[in-house]
Each structure stands twice: as structure tokens, then as C-alpha cells.
Motif scaffolding. Sequence first.
Motif, PDB file in Angstrom:
ATOM      1  N   UNK A  35       0.838  -1.205   0.000  1.00  0.00           N
ATOM      2  CA  UNK A  35       0.000   0.000   0.000  1.00  0.00           C
ATOM      3  C   UNK A  35       0.870   1.252   0.000  1.00  0.00           C
ATOM      4  N   UNK A  36       1.901   1.275   0.833  1.00  0.00           N
ATOM      5  CA  UNK A  36       2.786   2.439   0.874  1.00  0.00           C
ATOM      6  C   UNK A  36       3.555   2.593  -0.438  1.00  0.00           C
ATOM      7  N   UNK A  37       3.944   1.493  -1.045  1.00  0.00           N
ATOM      8  CA  UNK A  37       4.620   1.570  -2.343  1.00  0.00           C
ATOM      9  C   UNK A  37       3.693   2.173  -3.395  1.00  0.00           C
ATOM     10  N   UNK A  38       2.424   1.833  -3.339  1.00  0.00           N
ATOM     11  CA  UNK A  38       1.486   2.389  -4.322  1.00  0.00           C
ATOM     12  C   UNK A  38       1.288   3.887  -4.122  1.00  0.00           C
ATOM     13  N   UNK A  39       1.413   4.362  -2.890  1.00  0.00           N
ATOM     14  CA  UNK A  39       1.302   5.802  -2.638  1.00  0.00           C
ATOM     15  C   UNK A  39       2.469   6.546  -3.282  1.00  0.00           C
ATOM     16  N   UNK A  40       3.666   5.971  -3.231  1.00  0.00           N
ATOM     17  CA  UNK A  40       4.821   6.647  -3.811  1.00  0.00           C
ATOM     18  C   UNK A  40       4.797   6.653  -5.332  1.00  0.00           C
ATOM     19  N   UNK A 177      -3.428  10.971  -2.835  1.00  0.00           N
ATOM     20  CA  UNK A 177      -3.121  11.733  -4.039  1.00  0.00           C
ATOM     21  C   UNK A 177      -3.245  13.237  -3.772  1.00  0.00           C
ATOM     22  N   UNK A 178      -4.301  13.623  -3.090  1.00  0.00           N
ATOM     23  CA  UNK A 178      -4.478  15.043  -2.755  1.00  0.00           C
ATOM     24  C   UNK A 178      -3.365  15.532  -1.827  1.00  0.00           C
ATOM     25  N   UNK A 179      -2.995  14.700  -0.859  1.00  0.00           N
ATOM     26  CA  UNK A 179      -1.939  15.100   0.080  1.00  0.00           C
ATOM     27  C   UNK A 179      -0.582  15.203  -0.611  1.00  0.00           C
ATOM     28  N   UNK A 180      -0.257  14.242  -1.462  1.00  0.00           N
ATOM     29  CA  UNK A 180       1.012  14.274  -2.203  1.00  0.00           C
ATOM     30  C   UNK A 180       1.080  15.524  -3.076  1.00  0.00           C
ATOM     31  N   UNK A 181      -0.016  15.844  -3.745  1.00  0.00           N
ATOM     32  CA  UNK A 181      -0.027  17.044  -4.578  1.00  0.00           C
ATOM     33  C   UNK A 181       0.161  18.310  -3.748  1.00  0.00           C
ATOM     34  N   UNK A 182      -0.454  18.351  -2.577  1.00  0.00           N
ATOM     35  CA  UNK A 182      -0.327  19.531  -1.715  1.00  0.00           C
ATOM     36  C   UNK A 182       1.106  19.683  -1.208  1.00  0.00           C
TER      37      UNK A 182
END
Length: 190
Positions: A35-40, A177-182
Motif C-alpha cells: 500500500x505504501x509503495x502504491x502511494x509513492x 493523491x491530494x496530500x502528495x499534490x499539496x
Amino acid sequence: MKSNVLALSAVSAGFVALFLTLGAYFSVMDILAVILASVFLLLPMYLDSVLGSVLAYLAGGAIAFLLSGANILSLVWPSYLLFFGLIPILNFVAVKKNFNKIVWFIVRFVWFAAVCVFLVYFYTAIMNFPIEYTFNVFGKVFDFSNVAGIETIFYCAFALFCVVFFLVYSKFLQLSHAYVNRVLSRIIKK
């Protein structure tokens, strides 16, 4: 491909490789690592680069596979390659191409259910791993192997768990996705 996209893809691939390798070595955290890998994999998408995410998906997976000693028995590889690595990329494409949200949700759900069924079949029928009905919780042993219809109960509980897990993961990926973009908007200028 621009140098900033390539650099962000390399950072993404590095984190993907790190978490997948940890998941392959420590089976306790295999699903969390995937799951964490998919976030990156979301990092290159900040710069609207699907190619950068695909590059991170492939490079991170290959590096982690080599670093883990090609441990094919780990749950990390089939789950990452078949679902968790691809879904962030395809979600991004679906949003950019304005796919019907309900249809895309149904496609993702059916795809996730098929991957879950495949994983259970792969590990029980092909790899001959037994399904355990005996649990040791804080030193107390619970044995459910003599319960009538335990396999049916197990598969129904597994299906319910998969539905809840899919819903939580979908929302988690959206919020990530929203947090990474922010966060990246404060670091990188488009």
C-alpha cells in the motif's frame, strides 16, 4: 522526458523498491508495504507524467525483486504487479480521460475481487499453503478446525473483508493523491 520528471520518478522508484523489499523480507508488513509503495507511485503524477509513474512502477518493482533475492513466495509480488502498482496509474488516467466514475469503480472492484480470488487460489491450490483455522491470540489458542462449514464461513468472511478493504483503500488512495499534490506543490514549482 524532462529532468524534473525523471528525478521525481527515480525518487518514487527508490521508495517503491524500499517498501517492497521490506514487505518481501518481513511478511508481517507485506500488505502495508504494498500500500505504501502504491502511494509513492503518485509522485510523478504531480507533474502529470503517466510515463514517469510507469517507469517508477517497473524500476521500483525490478529493483525490489532483485534486492529481496527473488522471493516469489511473498505476497508482495503478485499483489503489487497485478493490482496495487497499476491502480494508482490507471486511476490517474481515468480521471484525466473523464471516464464514467461508476463504471470505473465497478471495473476496479471486479478487478480487485479477481486478484483476491487468484491470490487465494495461487497460495492454496498451486503453492499448497494450508488455510489455518487455529489462531494463537495473546497465548490463548482458538481452534476452529472442527466447526461445521468452516471453509464456507472463512470464504464469506474473506469476501466481506475484501469489500471493506477495497473501499478503505480506494478512499486512502484518493486522499493520498491530494496530500502528495499539496506537499509537492510547496517543494516543486510546475
